[in-house]
Write a protein that holds these residues in place. Structure first.
Motif, mmCIF file in Angstrom:
data_model
loop_
_atom_site.group_PDB
_atom_site.id
_atom_site.type_symbol
_atom_site.label_atom_id
_atom_site.label_comp_id
_atom_site.label_asym_id
_atom_site.label_seq_id
_atom_site.Cartn_x
_atom_site.Cartn_y
_atom_site.Cartn_z
ATOM 1 N N UNK A 21 0.803 -1.214 0.000
ATOM 2 C CA UNK A 21 0.000 0.000 0.000
ATOM 3 C C UNK A 21 0.840 1.270 0.000
ATOM 4 N N UNK A 22 1.928 1.279 0.773
ATOM 5 C CA UNK A 22 2.742 2.493 0.893
ATOM 6 C C UNK A 22 3.365 2.891 -0.442
ATOM 7 N N UNK A 23 4.072 1.954 -1.073
ATOM 8 C CA UNK A 23 4.730 2.270 -2.338
ATOM 9 C C UNK A 23 3.727 2.438 -3.471
ATOM 10 N N UNK A 24 2.526 1.844 -3.344
ATOM 11 C CA UNK A 24 1.482 2.035 -4.354
ATOM 12 C C UNK A 24 0.972 3.472 -4.335
ATOM 13 N N UNK A 25 0.764 4.010 -3.119
ATOM 14 C CA UNK A 25 0.360 5.409 -2.995
ATOM 15 C C UNK A 25 1.468 6.324 -3.511
#
Length: 443
Positions: free
Chosen positions: A28-32
């Protein structure tokens, strides 16, 4: 979440970096972060984005994550670099090992003037703070991660989410209906970071809702103090290092013990590219610097030795004993290469003048000299140890000197001293021999 649009653009302009490499896990972090980068690219089309995904082949979902990365990068029309790592056997310290592997890969594939961007956030900073506490780290470890840092001299790394909480990232991801891969291993509290993330921080946040921000502030305060200490240590090192590996410690004795520790730490780091442990720093101060004058103290760290001689401490590579090694110099028209990067011996016009060998003499090079000898320009004979001391040659350098023999007769220590014996007196003809070595030029 505004930071990415403002300060990141500013940094890109300052360093004239038109290319960005994002470390993308699929979570989720790197996707955002990737989503934000793509939005940024709409405003600043000159930015080229490359995506790196490292597959450690550890978890069952690894291949699914790889497929997700491929699909997402096709959707955004981005260059994707996938690096597959052989399965890591380390369990307890997996995240640290993976981090080292990942950053080594980044250093290798990074383009000139390309910026590295990671999705580390406020919760990660707090977790890092707690891990540093667990290890007994000092202010440097407690300083945590920096918003901007360098992997090497010119390889800029930016963590634009470092002041953004995990909850903010999650709210944004759900609002934009982003798709990511959930790593179930993050729930395994066997790993220290997961334990802190799942069992410690939620309790602290429940009790003190602003705990993440205050923890980050503590890291920033530690970082400020580290900068001040490093600045003082850097000034001392610039004035008192003969070379990176040779430090005049005498002037350090007049400083506060806390500053001495920082100086020693930074000196070792400069030579070994790895922060030494607190116990190593303590040993250098107590067992090397403060040892008796006639002692020959030694501490081994990594593949190096820390030694002391008179007013200086040295970092030298650990080498096997070569006291029994004998090299034959068959043809003096060609340089003789010495072992372990000790340089080479050469017959030339600018070397030490020594008697020429007889026709049948065997020119041999040895790395040990003992007993009593007489040297040119001095009356009588002396113990070899005393001669070395007169020439200020540290004990551990003495068995790295290529001593020239004709048959069994000692002739010379090139560039240092010439023997005064029957073998050197008989022949009046001379030749010149030089020892070309970084070692001898800096003793």
């Amino acid at each position: 979440m505004y930071l990415l649009y403002g300060k990141l653009k500013k940094k890109i302009n300052i360093y004239k970096n038109n290319s960005v490499l994002i470390s993308y896990s699929g979570g989720i972090d790197s996707t955002v972060l990737l989503y934000k980068l793509m939005k940024l690219k709409k405003y600043y089309s000159f930015i080229n984005i490359r995506v790196l995904h490292v597959n450690y082949n550890v978890f069952k979902h690894s291949l699914n994550t790889v497929k997700h990365c491929i699909q997402l990068c096709k959707k955004y029309n981005l260059e994707l670099i996938i690096k597959h790592v052989k399965k890591i056997s380390v369990k307890k310290n997996f995240e640290e090992v993976a981090r080292v592997i990942r950053y080594n890969i980044i250093k290798k594939i990074l383009l000139p003037k390309e910026v590295v961007i990671t999705a580390h956030h406020l919760n990660d900073q707090c977790e890092t703070f707690f891990l540093s506490l667990k290890r007994g780290s000092g202010p440097t470890g407690l300083s945590g991660m920096k918003l901007y840092t360098f992997l090497d001299k010119n390889k800029l790394l930016i963590r634009p989410f470092l002041n953004v909480s995990k909850k903010q990232i999650e709210r944004f991801a759900f609002k934009k209906k982003l798709i990511w891969i959930t790593d179930n291993s993050n729930n395994n509290i066997y790993y220290d970071r997961n334990f802190i993330r799942k069992e410690i921080i939620p309790v602290l946040e429940k009790r003190w809702p602003s705990f993440l921000n205050t923890c980050s502030r503590s890291s920033a305060i530690c970082s400020d103090y580290v900068k001040i200490a490093n600045n003082i240590a850097g000034q001392f090192l610039r004035k008192n290092m003969l070379l990176d590996s040779i430090l005049n410690f005498f002037n350090m004795l007049f400083l506060d013990i806390s500053i001495r520790k920082v100086i020693v730490r930074n000196w070792i780091l400069k030579n070994n590219n790895k922060i030494p442990s607190y116990s190593i720093i303590e040993k250098v101060l107590k067992e090397v610097i403060n040892s008796k004058k006639d002692a020959n103290p030694k501490i081994i760290i990594n593949k190096s030795e820390i030694r002391r001689y008179k007013r200086y401490i040295y970092i030298v590579p650990v080498l096997p004993s070569i006291s029994s090694l004998i090299l034959i110099w068959h043809n003096t028209n060609y340089p003789l290469e010495l072992p372990y990067h000790f340089g080479f011996l050469e017959n030339n016009s600018y070397g030490m003048k020594i008697p020429i060998p007889k026709k049948n003499d065997i020119i041999n090079i040895r790395f040990i000299l003992s007993g009593r000898i007489s040297i040119f320009g001095r009356s009588g004979s002396r113990q070899v140890k005393k001669i070395f001391q007169e020439f200020n040659i540290p004990p551990w350098y003495r068995n790295r000197i290529p001593f020239v023999f004709y048959n069994s007769d000692f002739i010379a220590a090139p560039g240092i001293f010439l023997a005064n014996n029957s073998a050197t007196k008989k022949n009046k003809k001379s030749w010149f021999i030089s020892w070309n070595s970084f070692l001898i030029n800096n003793m």
